[in-house]
Design a protein around this motif. Structure first.
Motif, PDB file in Angstrom:
ATOM      1  N   GLU A 172       0.843  -1.189   0.000  1.00 31.43           N
ATOM      2  CA  GLU A 172       0.000   0.000   0.000  1.00 31.43           C
ATOM      3  C   GLU A 172       0.881   1.243   0.000  1.00 31.43           C
ATOM      4  OE1 GLU A 172      -2.866   1.964   3.285  1.00 31.43           O
ATOM      5  OE2 GLU A 172      -3.359  -0.122   2.778  1.00 31.43           O
ATOM      6  N   GLY A 173       0.574   2.174  -0.906  1.00 34.12           N
ATOM      7  CA  GLY A 173       1.371   3.391  -1.028  1.00 34.12           C
ATOM      8  C   GLY A 173       2.401   3.349  -2.135  1.00 34.12           C
ATOM      9  N   ASP A 174       2.628   2.183  -2.724  1.00 34.18           N
ATOM     10  CA  ASP A 174       3.621   2.061  -3.811  1.00 34.18           C
ATOM     11  C   ASP A 174       3.253   2.923  -5.015  1.00 34.18           C
ATOM     12  OD1 ASP A 174       5.262   0.315  -2.511  1.00 34.18           O
ATOM     13  OD2 ASP A 174       4.706  -1.466  -3.671  1.00 34.18           O
ATOM     14  N   SER A 175       4.269   3.395  -5.701  1.00 32.10           N
ATOM     15  CA  SER A 175       4.106   4.001  -7.026  1.00 32.10           C
ATOM     16  C   SER A 175       4.430   2.929  -8.060  1.00 32.10           C
ATOM     17  CB  SER A 175       5.048   5.187  -7.195  1.00 32.10           C
ATOM     18  OG  SER A 175       4.699   6.228  -6.305  1.00 32.10           O
ATOM     19  N   LEU A 176       3.524   2.741  -9.030  1.00 31.24           N
ATOM     20  CA  LEU A 176       3.691   1.721 -10.063  1.00 31.24           C
ATOM     21  C   LEU A 176       3.384   2.320 -11.426  1.00 31.24           C
ATOM     22  CD1 LEU A 176       1.873  -1.280  -8.296  1.00 31.24           C
ATOM     23  CD2 LEU A 176       4.340  -0.944  -8.494  1.00 31.24           C
ATOM     24  N   LYS A 181      -0.703   5.239  -8.213  1.00 30.73           N
ATOM     25  CA  LYS A 181      -0.364   5.007  -6.813  1.00 30.73           C
ATOM     26  C   LYS A 181      -1.311   3.969  -6.244  1.00 30.73           C
ATOM     27  CE  LYS A 181       0.735   7.242  -2.441  1.00 30.73           C
ATOM     28  NZ  LYS A 181       0.939   8.509  -1.725  1.00 30.73           N
ATOM     29  N   VAL A 182      -0.781   3.071  -5.427  1.00 25.28           N
ATOM     30  CA  VAL A 182      -1.583   2.015  -4.807  1.00 25.28           C
ATOM     31  C   VAL A 182      -2.262   2.577  -3.569  1.00 25.28           C
ATOM     32  CG1 VAL A 182      -1.519  -0.235  -3.685  1.00 25.28           C
ATOM     33  CG2 VAL A 182      -0.061   0.207  -5.681  1.00 25.28           C
ATOM     34  N   LEU A 183      -3.600   2.654  -3.611  1.00 23.88           N
ATOM     35  CA  LEU A 183      -4.369   3.155  -2.470  1.00 23.88           C
ATOM     36  C   LEU A 183      -4.709   2.045  -1.484  1.00 23.88           C
ATOM     37  CD1 LEU A 183      -6.866   5.546  -4.306  1.00 23.88           C
ATOM     38  CD2 LEU A 183      -4.674   6.118  -3.240  1.00 23.88           C
TER      39      LEU A 183
END
Length: 461
Positions: free
Chosen positions: A289-293, A303-305
């Motif tokens: 959670e929170g990663d930028s992909l 962004k992973v919410l």
């Protein structure tokens, strides 16, 4: 779908409560996870087996089963009621055949399972391929009923094609369940069981399976649930001394995936819910959670919410997990099946051509395989028109070395190296790098004409 992905139900949660709940869920998720695809000929009983699994694991109550029994009886389809658990739309229930890929989950003491119930009718093989490409283990359902095994096994039957496609898409472990053993034409006959087992083991060996290590054959009744969750009573079947289906699934050994690779999740589903939600199986790496992909091939930063395993929200998840991931930065209308959610530091390439090693399986009558041949390419969740641009070499089947002469066309059974082109950018990997993103099949006229692996990608990708 929103119900399936509901957030944790905590009244006015504090940050500490949320953190504790997520930690508990992550502890549960330390159980290994396996995706199981149900495959086999139409009417073999795949959806009934899937429905019975959910009933036996307490995910469907008696009242719901009684409702399905009544509904099936009204349709004069009394024996279909268990299939209604997996076959949820009216078209499937009216026709008695699975069309879409059914998806559900259950757990044993050792393992969390995702069930993928694939269609058995030849018209829906692309949907079966989609399910197989997301699976670790296959359950090949075969009907023991007189005439039904033979119909599925003969040339053109889906027992054969499903088995070969499952192998192509990386399903290396197979549990063969001989279903409908309770049928009056069978009556738990050991002779019938052995007859089917012998035929299937020979075919599976020819299809590339190691039958001593990767195959297990067992008798069941999907309708009655016999020999599924627990071993059957000797009074039902005196000669069977082997495991139940659940025991066999729990005992399957697959190599543990590497969580340290670049993140790759082919997208096989999407919808809108407080953002864009994409679904798929993680084939490499870990997501938090929170990663930028990146969404590839359109190279869109996201962004992973939130990350969900089934109904459970988790902080992070690794390879082999079937996930739903809520994203910001992209609209669902800009995502198509076959796109790949990818790491930023090591993004997956996007190409319009690649080099492949192909085994020609079954060409349509009067067709030869040569440059210019057109087919439908199936690779992970991609379905794309393609063309053979060049036959580069034919491979000698005995020496496995290129034959030193120009090749213009080949027939069934040939092994070739060729260059394949597609019209749109697709995201794939070499087979040696990430196997699940480098296996594919070519189909024309409702037939699988070739199976292959990606062995070369353009340097400029």
């Amino acid at each position: 779908m929103e119900e399936e992905l509901r957030l944790l139900q905590i009244d006015n949660p504090t940050p500490a409560q949320i953190a504790t709940s997520l930690d508990e869920i992550e502890e549960e998720n330390k159980k290994r996870h396996l995706s199981v695809v149900l495959i086999g000929h139409v009417d073999a009983g795949k959806s009934t087996v899937g429905g019975q699994i959910l009933f036996l694991t307490g995910q469907v109550d008696d009242r719901t089963i009684q409702k399905y029994e009544k509904e099936a009886k009204e349709k004069s389809r009394e024996s279909w009621y268990m299939a209604y658990i997996m076959d949820t739309n009216e078209e499937e229930r009216a026709k008695g055949k699975t069309v879409e890929v059914g998806r559900a989950a259950f757990e044993t003491e050792k393992t969390r399972f995702t069930i993928l119930d694939s269609p058995g009718h030849k018209s829906y093989v692309p949907n079966m391929i989609s399910a197989a490409s997301q699976a670790d283990v296959g359950v090949l359902v075969i009907s023991a009923r007189e005439g039904e095994f033979e119909a599925g096994y003969k040339r053109g039957g889906q027992t054969r094609e499903h088995t070969q496609l499952a192998k192509t898409f990386g399903v290396s472990k197979l549990i063969v369940v001989i279903n409908k053993m309770d049928d009056p034409t069978v009556n738990w006959s050991q002779q019938r069981y052995e007859e089917i087992k012998k035929e299937m083991r020979g075919f599976l060996k020819r299809s590339g399976y190691n039958v001593s290590k990767d195959i297990q054959v067992l008798p069941i009744s999907g309708l009655l649930g016999t020999n599924m969750k627990t071993r059957m009573d000797r009074g039902v079947c005196s000669w069977w001394e082997g495991p139940s289906l659940f025991e066999a699934l729990d005992a399957v050994e697959v190599p543990p995936p590497d969580p340290s690779g670049p993140f790759r999740m082919p997208i096989s589903g999407k919808y809108k819910d407080m953002g864009t939600v994409v679904m798929g199986k993680v084939e490499s790496g870990t997501v938090t959670e929170g990663d930028s992909l990146l969404v590839m091939p359109n190279n869109t930063p996201v962004k992973v919410l939130a990350v969900y395993c089934g109904e459970k929200k988790v902080r992070r998840a690794g390879p082999a997990e079937n996930l739903a991931i809520r994203l910001s930065g992209i609209d669902d209308t800009d995502i198509f099946f076959g796109f790949v959610l990818s790491s930023v530091a090591n993004p997956i390439g996007a190409v319009t051509e690649f080099v492949a090693q192909l085994k020609i399986h079954e060409l349509p009558d009067k067709f030869v395989f040569s440059a210019g041949y057109k087919a439908i390419l199936h690779i992970h969740s991609i379905v794309e028109e393609c063309e053979i641009a060049e036959l580069m070499h034919q491979i000698d089947m005995e020496t496995k070395q290129p034959i030193p002469k120009k090749v213009y066309s080949v027939n069934n059974g040939a092994l070739v190296i060729c260059r394949i082109q597609v019209n749109n950018l697709i995201c794939i990997e070499k087979f040696e790098d990430i196997r699940q993103l480098g296996r594919f099949s070519l189909r024309t006229k409702d037939k699988t004409v070739a199976i292959g692996i990606v062995i070369g990608l353009p340097l400029h990708q």
